[in-house]
Design a protein around this motif. Sequence first.
Motif, PDB file in Angstrom:
ATOM      1  N   LEU A  17       5.628  23.831  35.149  1.00  0.00           N
ATOM      2  CA  LEU A  17       4.334  24.498  35.110  1.00  0.00           C
ATOM      3  C   LEU A  17       4.556  25.941  35.554  1.00  0.00           C
ATOM      4  CD1 LEU A  17       1.262  24.399  34.733  1.00  0.00           C
ATOM      5  CD2 LEU A  17       1.053  23.567  37.066  1.00  0.00           C
ATOM      6  N   ALA A  18       4.866  26.760  34.584  1.00  0.00           N
ATOM      7  CA  ALA A  18       5.109  28.185  34.831  1.00  0.00           C
ATOM      8  C   ALA A  18       6.128  28.397  35.945  1.00  0.00           C
ATOM      9  CB  ALA A  18       3.800  28.878  35.167  1.00  0.00           C
ATOM     10  N   VAL A  75       5.552  19.835  38.392  1.00  0.00           N
ATOM     11  CA  VAL A  75       4.589  18.799  38.774  1.00  0.00           C
ATOM     12  C   VAL A  75       5.266  17.467  38.510  1.00  0.00           C
ATOM     13  CG1 VAL A  75       2.331  17.783  38.349  1.00  0.00           C
ATOM     14  CG2 VAL A  75       2.619  20.253  38.186  1.00  0.00           C
ATOM     15  N   LEU A 127       4.871  13.251  38.733  1.00  0.00           N
ATOM     16  CA  LEU A 127       3.946  12.129  38.866  1.00  0.00           C
ATOM     17  C   LEU A 127       4.751  10.865  39.139  1.00  0.00           C
ATOM     18  CD1 LEU A 127       0.958  11.000  38.363  1.00  0.00           C
ATOM     19  CD2 LEU A 127       1.827  10.437  36.085  1.00  0.00           C
ATOM     20  N   TYR A 153       0.645  12.475  42.531  1.00  0.00           N
ATOM     21  CA  TYR A 153       1.404  13.573  41.945  1.00  0.00           C
ATOM     22  C   TYR A 153       1.731  14.615  43.002  1.00  0.00           C
ATOM     23  CZ  TYR A 153      -2.972  16.289  41.635  1.00  0.00           C
ATOM     24  OH  TYR A 153      -4.136  16.961  41.909  1.00  0.00           O
ATOM     25  N   LEU A 160      -4.997  25.522  32.389  1.00  0.00           N
ATOM     26  CA  LEU A 160      -3.527  25.541  32.345  1.00  0.00           C
ATOM     27  C   LEU A 160      -2.993  26.814  31.696  1.00  0.00           C
ATOM     28  CD1 LEU A 160      -2.881  21.798  31.455  1.00  0.00           C
ATOM     29  CD2 LEU A 160      -2.077  22.977  33.492  1.00  0.00           C
ATOM     30  N   TYR A 217      -3.496  29.704  34.167  1.00  0.00           N
ATOM     31  CA  TYR A 217      -2.589  29.593  35.309  1.00  0.00           C
ATOM     32  C   TYR A 217      -1.165  29.989  34.905  1.00  0.00           C
ATOM     33  CZ  TYR A 217      -0.210  27.645  39.374  1.00  0.00           C
ATOM     34  OH  TYR A 217       0.563  27.495  40.492  1.00  0.00           O
ATOM     35  N   GLN A 218      -0.734  29.490  33.765  1.00  0.00           N
ATOM     36  CA  GLN A 218       0.626  29.811  33.321  1.00  0.00           C
ATOM     37  C   GLN A 218       0.785  31.290  33.027  1.00  0.00           C
ATOM     38  OE1 GLN A 218       2.718  27.518  30.474  1.00  0.00           O
ATOM     39  NE2 GLN A 218       2.016  25.565  31.241  1.00  0.00           N
ATOM     40  N   ALA A 273      -4.849  24.324  42.236  1.00  0.00           N
ATOM     41  CA  ALA A 273      -5.051  22.885  42.457  1.00  0.00           C
ATOM     42  C   ALA A 273      -5.472  22.193  41.161  1.00  0.00           C
ATOM     43  CB  ALA A 273      -6.107  22.673  43.542  1.00  0.00           C
ATOM     44  N   ALA A 324      -4.916  23.211  38.052  1.00  0.00           N
ATOM     45  CA  ALA A 324      -3.819  23.214  37.077  1.00  0.00           C
ATOM     46  C   ALA A 324      -2.832  22.088  37.384  1.00  0.00           C
ATOM     47  CB  ALA A 324      -3.107  24.565  37.087  1.00  0.00           C
ATOM     48  N   HIS A 325      -2.508  21.905  38.659  1.00  0.00           N
ATOM     49  CA  HIS A 325      -1.571  20.840  39.015  1.00  0.00           C
ATOM     50  C   HIS A 325      -2.165  19.469  38.694  1.00  0.00           C
ATOM     51  CE1 HIS A 325       0.519  24.081  41.143  1.00  0.00           C
ATOM     52  NE2 HIS A 325       1.573  23.295  41.101  1.00  0.00           N
ATOM     53  N   ARG A 326      -3.444  19.321  38.956  1.00  0.00           N
ATOM     54  CA  ARG A 326      -4.094  18.032  38.681  1.00  0.00           C
ATOM     55  C   ARG A 326      -4.096  17.734  37.174  1.00  0.00           C
ATOM     56  NH1 ARG A 326      -7.347  14.743  41.563  1.00  0.00           N
ATOM     57  NH2 ARG A 326      -8.772  13.411  40.385  1.00  0.00           N
ATOM     58  N   MET A 372      -2.102  18.992  34.913  1.00  0.00           N
ATOM     59  CA  MET A 372      -0.742  18.763  34.438  1.00  0.00           C
ATOM     60  C   MET A 372      -0.291  17.347  34.794  1.00  0.00           C
ATOM     61  SD  MET A 372       1.744  19.737  32.684  1.00  0.00           S
ATOM     62  CE  MET A 372       1.753  21.497  32.399  1.00  0.00           C
ATOM     63  N   ALA A 373      -0.707  16.891  35.980  1.00  0.00           N
ATOM     64  CA  ALA A 373      -0.364  15.521  36.362  1.00  0.00           C
ATOM     65  C   ALA A 373      -0.994  14.524  35.387  1.00  0.00           C
ATOM     66  CB  ALA A 373      -0.830  15.242  37.788  1.00  0.00           C
ATOM     67  N   LEU A 428       0.931  14.312  32.359  1.00  0.00           N
ATOM     68  CA  LEU A 428       2.135  13.480  32.519  1.00  0.00           C
ATOM     69  C   LEU A 428       1.807  12.001  32.311  1.00  0.00           C
ATOM     70  CD1 LEU A 428       3.770  15.259  35.588  1.00  0.00           C
ATOM     71  CD2 LEU A 428       4.616  15.218  33.240  1.00  0.00           C
ATOM     72  N   VAL A 429       0.606  11.613  32.747  1.00  0.00           N
ATOM     73  CA  VAL A 429       0.179  10.229  32.495  1.00  0.00           C
ATOM     74  C   VAL A 429       0.091   9.995  30.988  1.00  0.00           C
ATOM     75  CG1 VAL A 429      -1.662   8.537  32.872  1.00  0.00           C
ATOM     76  CG2 VAL A 429      -1.114  10.174  34.673  1.00  0.00           C
ATOM     77  N   ALA A 440       3.506   9.674  29.493  1.00  0.00           N
ATOM     78  CA  ALA A 440       4.101   8.349  29.727  1.00  0.00           C
ATOM     79  C   ALA A 440       3.536   7.338  28.726  1.00  0.00           C
ATOM     80  CB  ALA A 440       3.826   7.903  31.164  1.00  0.00           C
TER      81      ALA A 440
END
Lengths: 104, 396
Positions: free
Chosen positions: A27-28, A32, A34, A41, B53, B56-57, B78, B80-82, B84-85, B88-89, B92
Amino acid sequence: MASSEASRALSTTSVVAATKDQVSSDLAGEAVILSLQTGMYYGLDQVGALIWERLRTPTSVADIRDAIVQQYDIDSEGCERDVLTFLQQLVDQGLIEIRDGTPS
Amino acid sequence: MRRQASPIDPAVEAVLQTLRLGAEVDAAGLARRWAAVDPAGLAALVEYEGCVLWLYQRLQELHILGAAPTEFVEWLSARAHRLMAYNLVVDAQRDQLVRLLNEFRVPHVLLKGAARRLMADVHAYGSARTTTDVDVLVPHEFAGPTWARLQSAGFVSTPGPGFTCEGHFHLPPLRNGGGVAVELHTSTSTFVPAPVAWERMRGSARVAQCQGGPTQVPSATELLWHGITHAPLPHAGAFRIRYFQDAAVNWAARAEIDWDQISTRLASLELPDPILARRWLGTAWNLVQPDRSTRPIGTASALHLGRALTWRLTVFRRFGEARSDAAPQVWGPRLVSRGRRLLIDEATRAELGLPLIPQPRTAFAPRAGRRLAAAAAGVCYRGWCTLRRAQTPMEE
């Protein structure tokens, strides 16, 4: 989070690698991660992301330390302490594992 | 004759300049601009536009994140991280689906966010978007049996209220406890027959690797076209940055796009309103390169994005959360949220010269009430324009 790995002591000769129970993304320049086991996360800053990138393949703690020292021009002793603390946190969260053997 | 442009809020100017791709950026100047920004309502605007996102990037990569107001940066980081998480889900789930489809030997092409997440190396910022489910196109004859086999592999059909397959181009969503829905598509649009959709996507797809094994992702032309058809035109909500991003990143990456093909499809009956689609594309282009002479689609006149976002920010500031540290609730069913969206939507419709549209499938009285509220929202917007002496042409 308690882990069987947590009981194994980390040292500069330890070989560590990311577990399969996680997914991660850039992320830049940060990372991150999970945990697929807990659904939690984690965010890593740029230094953490640099270490995380190396953990994709089995790597010795000493190699990680040397890479950070080289990149950021900091003292080796302090860096080693910080890296060990950081890696221990990752072990505790089940994101990396300590492996036997030598790095690939 | 072009009249003097209306003032654009400095926060909106900073957001648009930061997001804009393909142009030289004066990072120091932009940092100064961010330092002077009033953060009120900005989190809600960014959330509404769906560009957390991306913003932020860009701020990180331009090394100007620290210049923005602290409370906004903390929220953005906060969030952006959420997000991105959550991506990721979804990743998957995508990997698991691809693994199963390969096991079943089902030919497939990933669509939308699931595909773009695998193409970050080709289209920068293409993956910097929120992805909520996994969409995959399969040949029509494979769709039913695959849907059944996935259910025997642990997936459960979870159609939302009122979902019907009739007239739909995907089967009811499937879930397997992971929370992320999987949708098996037989086409990319109501207006495209399944064999045509498969031929287009499969014919130009390229192989990509994910943790589930080999898969396929669409060509730049098909990704762009699907971005256009996926934007919920003619609804005003299509004129949000989230949707423009899907088109803008393709252009910015200088991907090889078959513009003749895009023009042919725009001239066909494939889209319910091709003129509006051209204007939508023209608006997306403003996020890539402000130089209009190089606009690839030619004559498409666009929404004045700066002005539209300034109005939206005004709405969020005027009807914001009581507590400044509260998370912006942009999409909830609360009256204030719905009211804000109505004000925003009707302003967009007014800018685009679209008629008021009452909510479908409602009785006469609610329709009349909704129309009245929409008209009032339009009046509010025009009053605001007058107050700001907004003499700008409706288009840019």
